[in-house]
Design a protein around this motif. Sequence first.
Motif, short mmCIF file in Angstrom:
data_model
loop_
_atom_site.label_atom_id
_atom_site.label_comp_id
_atom_site.label_asym_id
_atom_site.label_seq_id
_atom_site.Cartn_x
_atom_site.Cartn_y
_atom_site.Cartn_z
N LEU A 1 3.89 0.96 1.47
CA LEU A 1 3.04 0.98 2.68
C LEU A 1 2.25 -0.31 2.82
CD1 LEU A 1 1.67 4.63 2.51
CD2 LEU A 1 3.53 3.74 3.91
N VAL B 1 -2.63 -5.24 -3.17
CA VAL B 1 -3.38 -3.98 -3.29
C VAL B 1 -2.38 -3.00 -3.88
CG1 VAL B 1 -4.62 -2.15 -2.07
CG2 VAL B 1 -4.73 -4.50 -1.22
N SER B 2 -2.61 -2.60 -5.12
CA SER B 2 -1.50 -1.89 -5.78
C SER B 2 -1.93 -1.10 -7.00
CB SER B 2 -0.48 -2.95 -6.23
OG SER B 2 0.65 -2.35 -6.79
N ARG B 3 -1.16 -0.06 -7.28
CA ARG B 3 -1.21 0.52 -8.61
C ARG B 3 -0.70 -0.56 -9.56
NH1 ARG B 3 2.61 4.06 -9.72
NH2 ARG B 3 3.78 3.89 -7.79
N LYS C 1 -6.11 10.92 -3.04
CA LYS C 1 -5.04 9.93 -2.92
C LYS C 1 -4.92 9.11 -4.19
CE LYS C 1 -4.10 5.58 -0.44
NZ LYS C 1 -4.12 4.85 0.83
N ASP D 1 -0.89 9.12 1.93
CA ASP D 1 -0.94 8.60 3.31
C ASP D 1 0.05 9.36 4.19
OD1 ASP D 1 -2.32 5.50 3.23
OD2 ASP D 1 -1.60 6.32 1.36
N TYR E 1 0.80 -2.23 6.19
CA TYR E 1 -0.59 -2.54 6.55
C TYR E 1 -0.72 -4.05 6.77
CZ TYR E 1 -1.42 2.19 4.86
OH TYR E 1 -1.37 3.55 4.68
N GLY F 1 -10.03 -1.27 -9.91
CA GLY F 1 -10.63 -0.06 -9.37
C GLY F 1 -9.85 0.39 -8.15
N TYR F 2 -10.33 1.46 -7.56
CA TYR F 2 -9.69 1.99 -6.36
C TYR F 2 -10.73 2.01 -5.26
CZ TYR F 2 -6.66 4.52 -3.33
OH TYR F 2 -5.89 4.86 -2.26
N ASP F 3 -10.51 1.29 -4.17
CA ASP F 3 -11.54 1.17 -3.14
C ASP F 3 -10.88 1.06 -1.77
OD1 ASP F 3 -13.55 0.32 -1.40
OD2 ASP F 3 -14.59 -0.81 -2.97
N GLY G 1 -6.61 -3.44 -7.74
CA GLY G 1 -5.68 -2.46 -8.30
C GLY G 1 -6.22 -1.84 -9.57
N GLY H 1 0.95 6.10 -1.87
CA GLY H 1 1.49 6.25 -0.52
C GLY H 1 1.82 7.69 -0.13
N LYS I 1 5.72 -2.25 -9.98
CA LYS I 1 5.21 -3.13 -8.93
C LYS I 1 5.49 -4.61 -9.17
CE LYS I 1 3.58 0.34 -6.53
NZ LYS I 1 4.06 0.67 -5.19
N TYR J 1 -6.57 -6.58 3.62
CA TYR J 1 -5.48 -6.81 4.59
C TYR J 1 -5.99 -7.64 5.77
CZ TYR J 1 -3.24 -2.96 2.02
OH TYR J 1 -2.71 -2.16 1.04
P1 ADP Z 1 2.69 3.73 -4.21
O1 ADP Z 1 2.71 5.01 -3.46
O2 ADP Z 1 3.88 3.49 -5.06
O3 ADP Z 1 1.43 3.51 -4.97
P2 ADP Z 1 2.62 2.50 -1.55
O4 ADP Z 1 2.68 1.08 -1.13
O5 ADP Z 1 3.57 3.46 -0.92
O6 ADP Z 1 2.74 2.52 -3.14
O7 ADP Z 1 1.17 3.08 -1.25
C1 ADP Z 1 0.04 2.58 -1.88
C2 ADP Z 1 -1.18 3.06 -1.10
O8 ADP Z 1 -2.30 3.08 -1.96
C3 ADP Z 1 -1.54 2.13 0.04
O9 ADP Z 1 -2.21 2.88 1.03
C4 ADP Z 1 -2.52 1.15 -0.63
O10 ADP Z 1 -3.37 0.52 0.30
C5 ADP Z 1 -3.26 2.10 -1.54
N1 ADP Z 1 -3.81 1.49 -2.76
C6 ADP Z 1 -3.15 1.19 -3.90
N2 ADP Z 1 -4.02 0.71 -4.83
C7 ADP Z 1 -5.24 0.72 -4.25
C8 ADP Z 1 -6.56 0.35 -4.70
N3 ADP Z 1 -6.77 -0.11 -5.93
N4 ADP Z 1 -7.59 0.51 -3.85
C9 ADP Z 1 -7.39 0.98 -2.58
N5 ADP Z 1 -6.17 1.34 -2.10
C10 ADP Z 1 -5.12 1.22 -2.93
#
Ligand code: ADP
Length: 480
Positions: free
Chosen positions: A376, A293-295, A16, A22, A380, A349-351, A323, A19, A300, A359
Amino acid sequence: MIRVLSVASECVPLVKTGGLADVVGALPAALKGAGVEMRVLLPGYPAVLAALEGSEVLEEVDAFGGRLRLLAGRAAGLDLLVLEAPHLYDRPGGPYLDPQGRDWADNDARFAALSWTGARIGAQGAGGWMPDVLHGHDWQAGLMPVYLKDAGHDRPTVLTVHNIAFHGLTAAARMGALRLPAWAFHPDGFEFYGQISALKAGLVHAWRITAVSPTFARELATPEHGAGLDGVIRSRGGDVRGILNGIDTASWDPMNDPAISGFKSPNGKAANRSALMAECGLVEAGGPLAVVVSRLSDQKGLDLLLAALPAFLAQGGQLALLGSGDRRLEHAWLAAAEAHPGQVSVKIGYDEALSHRFYAGADAVLVPSRFEPCGLTQMYGLRYGAIPVVARTGGLADTVIHANAAALTAGCATGLVHDPQSVPALEEALRQLCALHAQPAAFRQLQKNAMKHKVGWEASAPLYAALYARLADSHATEKA
Ligand code: ADP
């Protein structure tokens, strides 16, 4: 039962980056009750191969510079077809980027091979299983309808656009290496200003196109949001429709989530809030605890949030961000955390587990995106009673009901929606958040409304099922 092959580059819980994963991971279970048997074709990344159980080799062929083996098996409750091709996928790093954060130089071939394999399954089946419809996701599956047509097959295809910003562009000189037919290389085919565009290939040649929210589907037809492909979208007319994403309400269930202290009403969030404050080193300032929580990418709008931050903090607000992505934004956010100790916490980081704690502990989730196909994190947030504060764009506009006086009175408000996407508008939304948070009864009511809002697949799964059924029917009628 309609059989559908879903073709994608990511799938929860195996791989992953956003989104897309997911949605691809949730659709098979969501569609089962709607009469659809879905199998997912994925690249054989190391994590996918490691998770695959009871795998069986269905086919071996030499193409795209090496040996491709098609495996069938199960992982994480999903029926998978996996394209094992070590020369393309057996590497460290992410699905698209090397460990230094650069695109893999051969991404065009890596996902052309995936699309080509999807088309092959559409033409000849896989181990006796023949899909009625092929459903590709984003540019990584965009070439599939072209390969299928070029092989003389007319199985119905759907392309879902999760993000229009990634086109999968590559040089025209790669046509041969990618096994692409010359007949389709022109402006009404997959040529995009002299290059090959995998996304455009799908937009032109798929039977139907879906976008991940109704507002995003309308936006795609405009020059402002179409990323140069709005004309193609307009030319497809009624073949394009928006189907809103849902979330997997089983793995995102505040009452039953191993990552948090379970709760079923906003009051039950308190323990999670204190735990998150402590984990992030934040000190109570009386205002709302907001999370992101984001890229970290331009899309964004997190540069806008940086500019709006001082006014928010001055009103007692606090912010925790999780993020990774753009190095410039990572540094800017780390600097903000250093400048405001105890008020701003930044984890680069990604966690996944930490995202659940974010959340669960938050009063609000901020999504100030410049564009957002569906989004998404606001869903959440709704599910976990963290009020979404979002820009009015794409799926954000379709999932959050703005807390104006009428919506508050009617008891349907679920969050705050700001427009335009600017620093003053965001500052104003954050001011409203602080004002609402200062009225505990009203804020609790808003959280309750949010937690009741339907965010699962119950509305959208039947729409996909009906789309597949119509396509399978019209295909059968044409053949008769
Ligand atoms: P996009 O697909 O454009 O990145 P979305 O909101 O559709 O944005 O989906 C982002 C998904 O990635 C969500 O499930 C969010 O919780 C997860 N996510 C994004 N960044 C992180 C992070 N650094 N650590 C954990 N989950 C993350």
